[in-house]
Design an enzyme around this catalytic site. Structure first.
Site, PDB file in Angstrom:
ATOM      1  N   ASP A  88       0.870  -1.169   0.000  1.00  0.00           N
ATOM      2  CA  ASP A  88       0.000   0.000   0.000  1.00  0.00           C
ATOM      3  C   ASP A  88       0.907   1.220   0.000  1.00  0.00           C
ATOM      4  O   ASP A  88       1.856   1.290   0.780  1.00  0.00           O
ATOM      5  CB  ASP A  88      -0.881  -0.005   1.259  1.00  0.00           C
ATOM      6  CG  ASP A  88      -2.262   0.558   1.008  1.00  0.00           C
ATOM      7  OD1 ASP A  88      -2.346   1.643   0.405  1.00  0.00           O
ATOM      8  OD2 ASP A  88      -3.251  -0.080   1.421  1.00  0.00           O
ATOM      9  N   ASP A 193      -3.039   4.843  -2.372  1.00  0.00           N
ATOM     10  CA  ASP A 193      -4.090   5.454  -1.555  1.00  0.00           C
ATOM     11  C   ASP A 193      -4.511   6.824  -2.098  1.00  0.00           C
ATOM     12  O   ASP A 193      -3.659   7.660  -2.412  1.00  0.00           O
ATOM     13  CB  ASP A 193      -3.533   5.618  -0.131  1.00  0.00           C
ATOM     14  CG  ASP A 193      -4.593   5.936   0.891  1.00  0.00           C
ATOM     15  OD1 ASP A 193      -5.471   5.098   1.116  1.00  0.00           O
ATOM     16  OD2 ASP A 193      -4.539   7.051   1.473  1.00  0.00           O
ATOM     17  N   GLU A 251      -6.496   4.137  -5.763  1.00  0.00           N
ATOM     18  CA  GLU A 251      -7.778   4.375  -5.094  1.00  0.00           C
ATOM     19  C   GLU A 251      -8.285   5.756  -5.477  1.00  0.00           C
ATOM     20  O   GLU A 251      -7.611   6.754  -5.243  1.00  0.00           O
ATOM     21  CB  GLU A 251      -7.609   4.271  -3.575  1.00  0.00           C
ATOM     22  CG  GLU A 251      -8.935   4.274  -2.850  1.00  0.00           C
ATOM     23  CD  GLU A 251      -8.854   4.765  -1.423  1.00  0.00           C
ATOM     24  OE1 GLU A 251      -9.725   4.389  -0.634  1.00  0.00           O
ATOM     25  OE2 GLU A 251      -7.938   5.536  -1.087  1.00  0.00           O
ATOM     26  N   HIS A 325     -11.141  -2.756   3.751  1.00  0.00           N
ATOM     27  CA  HIS A 325     -10.939  -2.348   5.145  1.00  0.00           C
ATOM     28  C   HIS A 325     -11.675  -1.059   5.514  1.00  0.00           C
ATOM     29  O   HIS A 325     -11.685  -0.673   6.675  1.00  0.00           O
ATOM     30  CB  HIS A 325      -9.443  -2.163   5.407  1.00  0.00           C
ATOM     31  CG  HIS A 325      -8.878  -1.011   4.627  1.00  0.00           C
ATOM     32  ND1 HIS A 325      -8.796  -1.010   3.249  1.00  0.00           N
ATOM     33  CD2 HIS A 325      -8.413   0.199   5.022  1.00  0.00           C
ATOM     34  CE1 HIS A 325      -8.300   0.146   2.850  1.00  0.00           C
ATOM     35  NE2 HIS A 325      -8.049   0.901   3.906  1.00  0.00           N
ATOM     36  N   ASP A 326     -12.238  -0.369   4.535  1.00  0.00           N
ATOM     37  CA  ASP A 326     -12.996   0.859   4.796  1.00  0.00           C
ATOM     38  C   ASP A 326     -14.504   0.656   4.687  1.00  0.00           C
ATOM     39  O   ASP A 326     -15.269   1.591   4.918  1.00  0.00           O
ATOM     40  CB  ASP A 326     -12.643   1.948   3.765  1.00  0.00           C
ATOM     41  CG  ASP A 326     -11.234   2.471   3.912  1.00  0.00           C
ATOM     42  OD1 ASP A 326     -10.669   2.406   5.019  1.00  0.00           O
ATOM     43  OD2 ASP A 326     -10.698   2.961   2.891  1.00  0.00           O
TER      44      ASP A 326
HETATM   45  O1  TEU Z   1      -9.429   5.880   2.009  1.00  0.00           O
HETATM   46  C1  TEU Z   1      -9.856   7.023   1.323  1.00  0.00           C
HETATM   47  C2  TEU Z   1     -11.244   7.303   1.486  1.00  0.00           C
HETATM   48  O2  TEU Z   1     -11.871   7.861   0.625  1.00  0.00           O
HETATM   49  C3  TEU Z   1     -11.799   6.864   2.776  1.00  0.00           C
HETATM   50  O3  TEU Z   1     -11.177   7.561   3.797  1.00  0.00           O
HETATM   51  C4  TEU Z   1     -13.184   7.146   2.870  1.00  0.00           C
HETATM   52  O4  TEU Z   1     -13.394   8.520   2.915  1.00  0.00           O
HETATM   53  C5  TEU Z   1     -13.681   6.542   4.115  1.00  0.00           C
HETATM   54  O5  TEU Z   1     -12.980   5.372   4.401  1.00  0.00           O
HETATM   55  C6  TEU Z   1     -15.091   6.196   3.932  1.00  0.00           C
HETATM   56  O6  TEU Z   1     -15.509   5.612   5.084  1.00  0.00           O
HETATM   57  C7  TEU Z   1      -8.086   5.672   2.106  1.00  0.00           C
HETATM   58  C8  TEU Z   1      -7.803   4.464   2.964  1.00  0.00           C
HETATM   59  O7  TEU Z   1      -8.334   3.325   2.354  1.00  0.00           O
HETATM   60  C9  TEU Z   1      -8.335   4.702   4.334  1.00  0.00           C
HETATM   61  O8  TEU Z   1      -8.201   3.577   5.162  1.00  0.00           O
HETATM   62  C10 TEU Z   1      -7.596   5.877   4.912  1.00  0.00           C
HETATM   63  O9  TEU Z   1      -8.148   6.215   6.158  1.00  0.00           O
HETATM   64  C11 TEU Z   1      -7.662   7.099   3.997  1.00  0.00           C
HETATM   65  O10 TEU Z   1      -7.406   6.788   2.635  1.00  0.00           O
HETATM   66  C12 TEU Z   1      -6.596   8.087   4.389  1.00  0.00           C
HETATM   67  O11 TEU Z   1      -5.345   7.558   4.073  1.00  0.00           O
END
Ligand code: TEU
Ligand code: CA
Length: 566
Positions: A88, A193, A251, A325-326
């Site tokens: 990542d 990311d 992403e 994971h989000d």
């Molecule tokens: O996620 C980006 C993102 O758009 C998310 O933060 C989203 O806004 C949120 O998860 C929705 O619930 C990436 C990563 O996948 C995330 O884990 C990080 O927190 C974020 O970037 C910041 O690096």
């Protein structure tokens, strides 16, 4: 592709936190499932405010996860088993504990301009206030004051996650250096990311706002900015083009299919795949993800089908993910996690997932049929987004009503956490039925699900009819049937609110995929243009179906694949 969330995958030393030796012990499990590439969520040194998406040192492994030597063993172990490793890469921002940022605060070592610094504005009473009204993704202003430097810095996420200034060529060169460092060690590429946030609108203008004084998400002012394609093309030329073969996926929140295609259309030489968010934003309410919005199957189809068409017409390639994971667990979000329908949901979704055009991404536990947790009281929450949202909301409600914290009803928010909190995906992996599910020998950093005695890997690997074996069979089916990989996608009966059907066609075969997205039996008649074909059933997510007529009776959440050619 298989995503590992290191904190929650497998603990080897009994501290309740997953680690690299733990992951190393599970490589056979992944190989057996049919995985080609393993993506690790961030492993670097980090204060873990945002679980590693806040990197303090890009060149070292977080000691909680092990050593560089452990990383190398995992990397080599994957390669020995014919798998690849995707790291990542979080380079829109880093951690405020990173020396790069500390130097910038102190205007040292030529780092003055590496982050996005602005002078304060003054409001009417002469009080210091942020340079614009942008809100961070994790509540509050996107600007934080540095007493030392006497300026504000921009952070689109938590206040300890300062955004890099990509307009500075030294920043871009450093990113290339980080990437080469890992690729020279054997890493095969990166999941990048929020990579479409690296170029901000010049001048950083205020976002349109209903309520002056509120912080608002800046939307397209920070996504897909004016230089993003130039930076990614440069990065491709400087890094990816020098290694072969490579994998990568960017992403990209807030992209439409047309904007998304610009990142991945082959001739543009930028990225191979992106993660788009339209299908995960489908239940995003008017006040953001923790406010509800209902959606219909046709909304979901419209989104997924658009992406299918844009990529195949534009020489791009889709990533296919239903959870990560989000995001909440896919069975709970797109299907039915009630006891009666959970298992058929898992099986049906797996068929759907592998049958679309693109590369399927499996998130750890998805192959075991893991679901959302049934409740997320605040004391169990670990995620900064979730906790900040709670605090922000209770404070706003208290200001508005004059009530104390104890008097305020937060049940609607807690209810939404159960549906959407990122912690749903972050509960420990279930390896067996022992205490702590074989994840650890001591209490894990985040509460376990309570269904692990039944849903766990030991119960499923090599057990016929299990979710793991079903997922494995579906991945193999996809590889054995190239039509599912390269065939053209075409939607069938798109207006149907119960059935999601489509065909995949190449020069040899035409496959029909029919998925019942309801928890009731549904009769479905093939549209005229298909009804003259002879149907041969290849796959059903139920055991005993043999049905092959022009009107199909589908069981709840059943998915089938038919061959229409022979
Ligand atoms: O996620 C980006 C993102 O758009 C998310 O933060 C989203 O806004 C949120 O998860 C929705 O619930 C990436 C990563 O996948 C995330 O884990 C990080 O927190 C974020 O970037 C910041 O690096
Ligand atoms: Ca550990």
């Amino acid at each position: 592709m298989y995503q590992i969330y290191p904190h929650s995958f497998k603990d080897s030393n009994g501290d309740g936190i997953g680690d690299l030796p733990g992951a190393l012990s599970k490589l056979d499990y992944l190989q057996n499932l049919g995985v080609d590439v393993v993506w690790f969520s961030p492993l670097y040194v980090s204060p873990l405010k945002d679980m590693g998406y806040d990197i303090a040192d890009y060149y070292e492994i977080n000691p909680l996860y092990g050593s560089m030597d452990d990383w190398q063993k995992v990397c080599d172990g994957l390669h020995e088993r014919g798998m690849r490793l995707m790291m990542d890469l979080v380079v829109n921002h880093c951690s405020s504990e990173n020396d790069l940022f500390k130097d910038s605060v102190a205007r040292k070592n030529g780092k003055d301009d590496w982050f996005i610094w602005r002078d304060a504005k003054k409001d009417k009473d002469g009080t210091r206030c942020p340079p614009n009204n942008w809100g961070s993704a994790f509540s509050g202003s996107a600007w934080e004051w540095s007493d030392e430097r006497r300026q504000y810095y921009l952070h689109m996420f938590e206040q300890t996650q300062p955004d890099f200034n990509w307009e500075n060529v030294d920043v871009r060169t450093e990113v290339h250096k980080i990437m080469k460092f890992w690729m020279d060690k054997g890493c095969d590429g990166f999941r990048m990311d929020v990579i479409n946030m690296i170029s901000k609108t010049p001048g950083l203008p205020d976002a349109p706002s209903q309520n002056p004084g509120d912080f608002v998400g800046p939307g397209q002012l920070v996504f897909n900015g004016p230089h993003v394609h130039e930076y990614l093309h440069e990065l491709n030329k400087e890094v990816y083009a020098k290694y072969d073969p490579v994998i990568n996926v960017g992403e990209c929140p807030a992209v439409t299919p047309d904007a998304g295609l610009k990142y991945v259309a082959r001739a543009r030489e930028e990225l191979k795949m992106i993660f788009q968010f339209e299908h995960t934003d489908i239940d995003l309410g008017p006040g953001g993800k923790f406010t509800p919005k209902s959606w219909k199957l046709t909304d979901f189809k419209e989104i997924m089908n658009k992406w299918q068409h844009v990529m195949q017409d534009g020489d791009g390639w889709n990533s296919l993910y239903l959870e990560n994971h989000d995001q909440p667990r896919s069975i709970s979000r797109y299907a039915d996690d009630s006891p009666e329908f959970r298992d058929v949901s898992a099986r049906g979704l797996a068929v759907f997932h592998v049958s679309l055009a693109g590369t399927p991404y499996i998130y750890q536990g998805q192959e075991l049929g893991m679901t959302n947790r049934k409740e997320w009281p605040l004391r169990d929450c670990r995620d900064v987004e979730t906790i900040n949202y709670y605090e922000d909301t209770i404070e706003k409600r208290s200001r508005k009503t004059g009530k104390t914290r104890d008097e305020i009803d937060m049940s609607d928010v807690i209810d939404q956490f159960q549906k959407k909190s990122r912690d749903n995906a972050r509960t420990p992996m279930h390896w067996n039925a022992e205490k702590y599910a074989g994840f650890s020998t001591s209490e894990p950093w985040i509460p376990m699900m309570n269904d692990y005695e039944e849903y766990n890997a030991a119960n499923q690997v090599d057990k016929s009819g299990s979710h793991y074996e079903w997922f494995k069979a579906m991945l193999k089916f996809r590889k054995d049937n190239q039509t599912l990989i390269y065939g053209m996608f075409e939607s069938v009966d798109q207006e149907n609110e119960k059935i999601y059907a489509f065909t995949r066609t190449d020069k040899d075969r035409k496959l029909l995929i029919v998925c019942n997205f309801t928890s009731t039996k549904v009769k479905w008649t093939l549209p005229k243009d298909l009804s003259s074909s002879r149907l041969k059933l290849l796959i059903s997510s139920y055991k005993d179906t043999t049905e092959a007529s022009t009107t199909l009776s589908l069981e709840p959440r059943e998915s089938r694949i038919y061959d229409l050619t022979k």
